[in-house]
Design an enzyme around this catalytic site. Structure first.
Site, PDB file in Angstrom:
ATOM      1  CG  HIS A 168      11.189  30.843  33.824  1.00  0.00           C
ATOM      2  ND1 HIS A 168      11.520  31.975  34.528  1.00  0.00           N
ATOM      3  CD2 HIS A 168      10.419  30.092  34.646  1.00  0.00           C
ATOM      4  CE1 HIS A 168      10.968  31.899  35.733  1.00  0.00           C
ATOM      5  NE2 HIS A 168      10.302  30.759  35.830  1.00  0.00           N
ATOM      6  CG  ASN A 185      11.248  31.157  39.408  1.00  0.00           C
ATOM      7  OD1 ASN A 185      11.113  32.201  38.779  1.00  0.00           O
ATOM      8  ND2 ASN A 185      10.450  30.120  39.263  1.00  0.00           N
ATOM      9  CB  CYS A 202       7.334  31.821  34.893  1.00  0.00           C
ATOM     10  SG  CYS A 202       7.384  31.660  36.686  1.00  0.00           S
TER      11      CYS A 202
END
Ligand code: COA
Length: 333
Positions: free
Chosen positions: A260, A290, A114
């Site tokens: 993020h 995500n 990520c």
């Protein structure tokens, strides 16, 4: 005269198939209500079988090249961030290079999950500032949907992830205007590697692939959600504060914070801790889920194209993910 790294073009690509929470209800034990309340996610995109991560990256790259108004032959280096490459090896950078039909330029894959986009941006920034390369194509792409465990055991992860890609064209800015990347800060703590990982296939196993491996279900991503959550809401603000301090800025100077997109509750808690008004926080997780390394540049591109980000705005990016790794970047648009 100092050189800064300027974002000459940016774009993104989401595969067209939308999977709503109601769709997930049909294939795993979950509810729309649980997913909305715990994550803020309403829908995400899944690529069709036969499509690879490099295909998503290629689509985003074509659009970024168009946005930058350059000829693709000007690109002299590729950096690709992904945790879900088409193949165990090679990485997707070379696949994107081949799909674009570029000369034998270098292609580097970055594996920082990520945080992958900010790590990749940091590497690109060093190459541009040292004038090693003049036009870097940075792609960040993920195809998570083909390896999610839609059973009871994997439903916490499967609710979160979606597919997508983004691409940037980066070049040196020699003027004193100072538009571009002002700094990047990278962090990691490998003691937490087992808290969020896809453990198998593993080089520790001989042979690597076995029936036992498949039966163990450890070839699906797994996490300790509470530990990830707790560390994410601590480390992202720390990374932002390190970036602000480095640039002699305060949180009041920031026009847009792009965290993020891991979980909307995480983004809101990060904003709360930083005391930044929620209107300044760019959040698109409700539509994308995500998308790991691709999440920040997808959100950045959407905000630019919507006219929300304007020339001269100060943008702070921050990410947290598997490793653990975390990072921040400051950009003057
Ligand atoms: N649908 C329905 N129920 C679910 C579910 C799903 N998709 N996933 C988990 N549950 C259940 C659990 O089994 C548990 O049930 P139980 O109480 O009967 O045991 C219950 O929901 C609560 O689980 P819990 O883990 O306490 O939920 P939570 O409040 O911690 O939220 C996450 C779970 C995953 C949303 C949260 O921990 C999180 O977002 N963590 C960070 C994840 C992340 O960002 N990962 C990527 C990092 S980059």
């Amino acid at each position: 005269m100092s050189v800064t790294t300027f974002i000459k073009g940016i774009s993104h690509f989401l595969p067209p198939r939308i999977i709503t929470n109601a769709d997930l209800e049909k294939i795993m034990p979950t509810t729309d209500e649980w997913i909305r309340q715990r994550t803020g996610i309403l829908e995400r995109h899944y690529a069709d079988p036969g499509i690879g991560t490099s295909d998503l990256a290629y689509e985003a790259a074509l659009r970024a090249i168009e946005d930058a108004k350059i000829d693709k032959s000007e690109i002299d280096f590729i950096i690709a961030a992904t945790l879900s490459p088409d193949y165990y090896f090679p990485g997707i950078g070379v696949l994107v290079q081949a799909k674009l039909g570029l000369n034998q330029i270098g292609a580097l894959d970055i594996r920082n999950q990520c945080s992958g986009f900010i790590y990749a941006l940091s590497v690109a920034d060093q190459y541009i500032k040292t004038q090693t390369y003049k036009k870097i194509l940075l792609v960040a792409a993920e195809l998570q949907s083909s390896n999610l465990d839609h059973s009871y055991d994997g439903r916490d992860m499967a609710a979160l992830f979606g597919d997508g890609a983004a691409a940037l064209i980066l070049e040196p800015n020699h003027s004193n205007g100072g538009h571009g990347i002002l700094s990047t800060h990278l962090f990691s703590d490998g003691r937490f590697a087992s808290e969020l990982l896809m453990e198998k296939p593993s080089s520790k196993d001989n042979p690597v692939f076995s029936q036992k491996m498949l039966e163990s279900k450890r070839c699906f991503p797994r996490m300790n959600g509470k530990t990830v959550f707790k560390n994410a809401v601590e480390k992202m603000p720390e990374a932002v504060n390190a970036a602000l301090k480095h640039n002699n800025l305060t949180i009041e100077d920031v026009d847009h914070l792009i965290p993020h997109q891991a979980n909307d509750r995480i983004s809101l808690m990060v904003a709360h801790k930083l005391k930044i008004p929620v209107e300044k926080v760019i959040r698109n997780i409700h539509r994308t889920g995500n998308t790991t390394a691709a999440s920040i540049p997808i959100a950045l591109d959407e905000a630019v194209k919507e006219g929300r980000i304007k020339q001269g705005d100060l943008i702070v990016l921050t990410a947290f993910g598997s490793g653990f790794t975390w990072a921040s970047a400051v950009i003057r648009w």
